[in-house]
Design a protein around this motif. Structure first.
Motif, mmCIF file in Angstrom:
data_model
loop_
_atom_site.group_PDB
_atom_site.id
_atom_site.type_symbol
_atom_site.label_atom_id
_atom_site.label_comp_id
_atom_site.label_asym_id
_atom_site.label_seq_id
_atom_site.Cartn_x
_atom_site.Cartn_y
_atom_site.Cartn_z
ATOM 1 N N LEU A 293 6.478 -0.688 -7.652
ATOM 2 C CA LEU A 293 6.153 -0.096 -6.538
ATOM 3 C C LEU A 293 5.427 1.168 -6.350
ATOM 4 C CD1 LEU A 293 9.439 -0.016 -4.390
ATOM 5 C CD2 LEU A 293 7.517 -1.535 -4.240
ATOM 6 N N ALA A 294 5.384 1.854 -7.976
ATOM 7 C CA ALA A 294 4.466 2.916 -8.335
ATOM 8 C C ALA A 294 2.949 2.317 -8.379
ATOM 9 C CB ALA A 294 5.167 3.416 -9.505
ATOM 10 N N ASP A 295 2.936 1.124 -8.915
ATOM 11 C CA ASP A 295 1.590 0.242 -8.977
ATOM 12 C C ASP A 295 1.063 0.097 -7.809
ATOM 13 O OD1 ASP A 295 -0.362 -0.785 -10.563
ATOM 14 O OD2 ASP A 295 0.333 -2.792 -9.750
ATOM 15 N N VAL A 296 1.935 -0.182 -6.648
ATOM 16 C CA VAL A 296 1.428 -0.404 -5.356
ATOM 17 C C VAL A 296 1.165 0.925 -4.513
ATOM 18 C CG1 VAL A 296 2.262 -1.421 -3.040
ATOM 19 C CG2 VAL A 296 2.743 -2.500 -4.986
ATOM 20 N N ALA A 297 1.715 1.882 -4.915
ATOM 21 C CA ALA A 297 1.328 3.019 -4.334
ATOM 22 C C ALA A 297 -0.005 3.769 -5.059
ATOM 23 C CB ALA A 297 2.445 4.169 -4.872
ATOM 24 N N LEU A 298 -0.272 3.506 -6.439
ATOM 25 C CA LEU A 298 -1.470 3.856 -6.984
ATOM 26 C C LEU A 298 -2.795 3.221 -6.268
ATOM 27 C CD1 LEU A 298 -0.369 4.326 -10.528
ATOM 28 C CD2 LEU A 298 -0.897 6.132 -8.736
ATOM 29 N N LYS A 299 -2.680 2.153 -5.600
ATOM 30 C CA LYS A 299 -3.609 1.534 -4.983
ATOM 31 C C LYS A 299 -4.169 2.029 -3.779
ATOM 32 C CE LYS A 299 -2.598 -3.105 -7.134
ATOM 33 N NZ LYS A 299 -2.308 -4.486 -7.104
ATOM 34 N N PHE A 300 -3.277 2.942 -3.333
ATOM 35 C CA PHE A 300 -3.814 3.613 -2.039
ATOM 36 C C PHE A 300 -4.781 4.720 -2.127
ATOM 37 C CE2 PHE A 300 -0.969 2.726 1.789
ATOM 38 C CZ PHE A 300 -0.608 1.772 1.475
ATOM 39 N N SER A 301 -5.840 4.550 -1.793
ATOM 40 C CA SER A 301 -7.020 5.395 -1.927
ATOM 41 C C SER A 301 -7.077 6.194 -0.588
ATOM 42 C CB SER A 301 -8.427 4.741 -2.025
ATOM 43 O OG SER A 301 -8.786 4.190 -0.847
ATOM 44 N N GLU B 132 -6.890 4.199 2.829
ATOM 45 C CA GLU B 132 -5.895 3.727 3.066
ATOM 46 C C GLU B 132 -4.901 4.621 3.742
ATOM 47 O OE1 GLU B 132 -7.231 0.449 0.348
ATOM 48 O OE2 GLU B 132 -7.027 2.770 -0.050
ATOM 49 N N PHE B 133 -4.999 5.825 3.268
ATOM 50 C CA PHE B 133 -4.137 7.271 3.658
ATOM 51 C C PHE B 133 -4.701 7.390 4.918
ATOM 52 C CE2 PHE B 133 -2.789 7.834 -0.668
ATOM 53 C CZ PHE B 133 -1.402 7.953 -0.396
ATOM 54 N N PHE B 134 -6.007 7.299 5.260
ATOM 55 C CA PHE B 134 -6.691 7.525 6.697
ATOM 56 C C PHE B 134 -5.972 6.849 7.615
ATOM 57 C CE2 PHE B 134 -9.791 6.182 9.872
ATOM 58 C CZ PHE B 134 -9.549 7.518 10.568
ATOM 59 N N TRP B 135 -6.083 5.248 7.460
ATOM 60 C CA TRP B 135 -5.426 4.451 8.308
ATOM 61 C C TRP B 135 -4.082 4.488 8.625
ATOM 62 C CZ3 TRP B 135 -8.694 2.519 11.624
ATOM 63 C CH2 TRP B 135 -10.060 2.215 11.235
ATOM 64 N N LEU B 136 -3.293 4.922 7.483
ATOM 65 C CA LEU B 136 -1.955 5.112 7.456
ATOM 66 C C LEU B 136 -1.357 6.224 8.489
ATOM 67 C CD1 LEU B 136 0.928 3.949 6.652
ATOM 68 C CD2 LEU B 136 0.699 5.512 4.885
ATOM 69 N N SER B 137 -2.170 7.523 8.388
ATOM 70 C CA SER B 137 -2.268 8.483 9.018
ATOM 71 C C SER B 137 -2.461 8.462 10.411
ATOM 72 C CB SER B 137 -2.511 9.767 8.327
ATOM 73 O OG SER B 137 -4.012 9.637 8.265
ATOM 74 N N LEU C 146 -19.518 3.507 7.999
ATOM 75 C CA LEU C 146 -18.275 3.444 8.593
ATOM 76 C C LEU C 146 -17.689 2.086 8.032
ATOM 77 C CD1 LEU C 146 -18.674 4.477 12.301
ATOM 78 C CD2 LEU C 146 -17.494 5.659 10.416
ATOM 79 N N LEU C 147 -18.518 1.225 7.454
ATOM 80 C CA LEU C 147 -18.022 -0.340 7.096
ATOM 81 C C LEU C 147 -17.139 0.107 5.809
ATOM 82 C CD1 LEU C 147 -21.153 -2.515 7.532
ATOM 83 C CD2 LEU C 147 -18.981 -2.359 8.973
ATOM 84 N N GLY C 148 -17.356 1.284 5.014
ATOM 85 C CA GLY C 148 -16.648 1.583 3.862
ATOM 86 C C GLY C 148 -15.094 1.419 4.292
ATOM 87 N N PHE C 149 -14.634 1.899 5.298
ATOM 88 C CA PHE C 149 -13.241 1.738 5.673
ATOM 89 C C PHE C 149 -12.707 0.504 5.709
ATOM 90 C CE2 PHE C 149 -14.661 5.923 7.250
ATOM 91 C CZ PHE C 149 -13.712 6.713 7.179
ATOM 92 N N PHE C 150 -13.426 -0.683 5.548
ATOM 93 C CA PHE C 150 -13.003 -2.197 5.521
ATOM 94 C C PHE C 150 -13.278 -2.890 4.360
ATOM 95 C CE2 PHE C 150 -13.595 -0.514 10.059
ATOM 96 C CZ PHE C 150 -12.345 -0.973 10.534
ATOM 97 N N GLU C 151 -13.946 -2.143 3.402
ATOM 98 C CA GLU C 151 -14.513 -2.850 2.100
ATOM 99 C C GLU C 151 -13.301 -3.106 1.297
ATOM 100 O OE1 GLU C 151 -17.480 -0.352 0.501
ATOM 101 O OE2 GLU C 151 -19.034 -0.981 1.832
ATOM 102 N N ARG C 152 -12.358 -2.411 1.050
ATOM 103 C CA ARG C 152 -11.224 -2.494 0.099
ATOM 104 C C ARG C 152 -10.218 -3.315 1.099
ATOM 105 N NH1 ARG C 152 -9.988 1.138 -3.839
ATOM 106 N NH2 ARG C 152 -7.728 1.246 -2.990
#
Length: 499
Positions: free
Chosen positions: A132-140, A143-148, A460-466
């Motif tokens: 799970l720590a490996d998954v957490a590290l993939k958040f940039s 991802e945090f913007f969309w999650l918040s 803005l397309l950068g928000f969907f590249e990952r």
């Protein structure tokens, strides 16, 4: 398993167990004080850890944090003052149940759910930490913007039956979160030349003001003052609490899972986990009309989630030395101080100590049950005190809590003005919960948005590249657009039916 027996021997030493119990007692006492955060309690524990062994030092931090988070439900239920920002997510229903004479019941529910959430979060920590720590590290930042941003959507769910008023309340919270220096340029906003507002509106005084001051004002303006003795008549409802938790076991499992996931994300917190779990429980509730009237489902969701998030926040801290929240940031410093350097090698160099820490997590969360029983005993005394006596004391506690955050009078001013605003808004039927959510998430959304735009130079397309960001972005936009699309579809069906 080779490390389990040495770990058990390390934990079940008299000094470690004594520290665990005393730290839990300290966390309980601090947690019942209005406006005190788990971070503050852990910070107060740090000087004591200098004289303790490495395991006892970590045990003190774990126990104090878990107990503060659970004990924060006590002032929320009894006095409508959330002890922690996480308990603000379900304070309305908890306090309404107290007014119905079911204080012991709701405190029992909170203690059981906090324990279950903490144990499940500890299980995630034990069995899935590296993965799970490996998954957490993939958040940039994307991802945090969309999650918040998705978290902001919870405002509609916690607002009740009127989404327009919920949206207005969220907007007020976001405006409050904008006070202070702008993130990217440092330009002051909405400070009106007041230097005390350059760092923004202090959240804890605002939280105290929003929930405590309206209740105090109403009690002073009420002509027929209610006494507290009647509310204490059904304080012993432990069996009913166990039955309710069993009835909503799916909510406990879902909220604990969500809390564990959010907690392991660096920069997320138990506060966000509690709000999102409460909103999700309301969205899928089979009894949505009962929410806000004294319904236990929201308390079960929030209490299960926040302690699960506390435990899972240690996953990136132990595995990669990346703090999951402010508590683990303090804990990492203590680990380094004690010579236990967190990181991938910790499972090789200090494996027995790591397993001992895991056992401490389980014990610290199991201690929530006896201290929950102590909270019920306290409730029995508090609820028998007449309101005309308790409200002045409550006002003094609110002032002290607001002053203590920054040790100046600006916190008291924030508490007063935000409290007056909250009183007026509540009288107009505008909910307070979305305002709190806006203040909590407003700065997080702005910081991640600005960092994302800077890194993509405004594209803005950068928000969907990952891939992960794209999935979260599409899901968030779908959540936002779904009510509008559903309304359009209903209108079209109505037009076709009329034709």
């Amino acid at each position: 398993m080779d490390y389990l027996v040495p770990a058990l021997n390390m934990v079940f030493q008299a000094d470690t167990l004594l520290v665990l119990v005393l730290a839990s007692l300290f966390g309980f006492i601090v947690g019942v004080l209005p406006g005190v955060t788990a971070t503050m309690a852990v910070a107060l524990m740090v000087p004591i850890t200098f004289a303790l062994s490495p395991l006892a030092a970590i045990a003190s931090i774990v126990a104090a944090a878990a107990m503060v988070m659970a004990a924060g439900d006590v002032p929320g239920a009894l006095l409508r003052i959330p002890g922690t920002p996480a308990s603000a997510a379900y304070v309305e229903d908890a306090h309404k149940l107290t007014l119905q004479g079911r204080a012991g019941y709701i405190l029992g529910v909170g203690a059981i759910c906090s324990m279950l959430g903490g144990v499940l979060g500890s299980g995630v920590l034990i069995f899935a930490a590296p993965l799970l720590a490996d998954v957490a590290l993939k958040f940039s930042v994307f991802e945090f913007f969309w999650l918040s941003a998705l978290g902001l959507s919870c405002a509609i769910f916690v607002a009740g039956d009127d989404p327009i008023k919920g949206g207005l309340a969220l907007l007020i919270g976001l405006i409050i979160s904008c006070v202070g220096m702008e993130y990217s340029s440092g330009t002051p906003r909405f400070t009106f030349g007041n230097a005390d507002l350059l760092e923004g509106v202090s959240f804890i005084p605002a939280l105290i003001g929003m929930f405590a001051l309206p209740e105090i004002l109403r009690s002073f303006l009420r002509t027929n003052k209610t006494e507290g003795a009647e509310a204490a008549k059904a304080v012993d409802e432990w069996r009913n609490a166990i039955r309710s938790v069993w009835d909503y076991r799916k909510v406990v499992a879902r909220s604990s899972g969500l809390g564990s996931f959010i907690g392991m994300l660096p920069g997320a917190s138990a506060d966000i986990a509690a709000w999102m779990s409460t909103a999700l429980a309301r969205r899928f509730s089979r009894e949505p009309k009962k929410w806000g009237t004294g319904h236990v489902e929201g308390v079960i969701a929030g209490a299960s989630s926040n302690n699960a998030a506390l435990s899972s926040a240690w996953i990136p801290a132990l595995v990669f030395a990346i703090p999951g929240d402010t508590i683990t940031a303090i804990a990492i410093g203590v680990l380094y101080l004690k010579g236990m350097n967190p990181g991938p090698a910790v499972f090789i160099n200090n494996a027995d100590l790591v397993y001992a820490v895991f056992i401490v997590f389980l014990l610290a969360n199991l201690l929530l049950l006896p201290f929950g029983w102590l909270a019920i005993r306290i409730a029995k005394v508090v609820l028998r005190i007449p309101q005309r006596l308790i409200m002045p004391v409550l006002l003094v506690l609110a002032v002290i809590g607001s002053f203590a955050m920054n040790n100046d009078f600006s916190g008291i001013a924030v508490m007063f003005w935000v409290g007056v605003m909250a009183y007026i808004l509540e009288e107009c039927g505008i909910p307070i919960a979305p305002i709190v959510l806006g203040i909590v998430l407003g700065k997080i959304v702005e910081q991640n948005l600005m960092q994302s735009l800077i890194s993509t130079q405004g594209n803005l397309l950068g928000f969907f590249e990952r891939p992960l960001s794209a999935v979260l972005g599409v899901f968030t936009l779908a959540v936002w657009c779904f009510p509008l699309l559903r309304r359009i579809a209903r209108r079209r069906r109505a037009d076709h039916g009329a034709a």
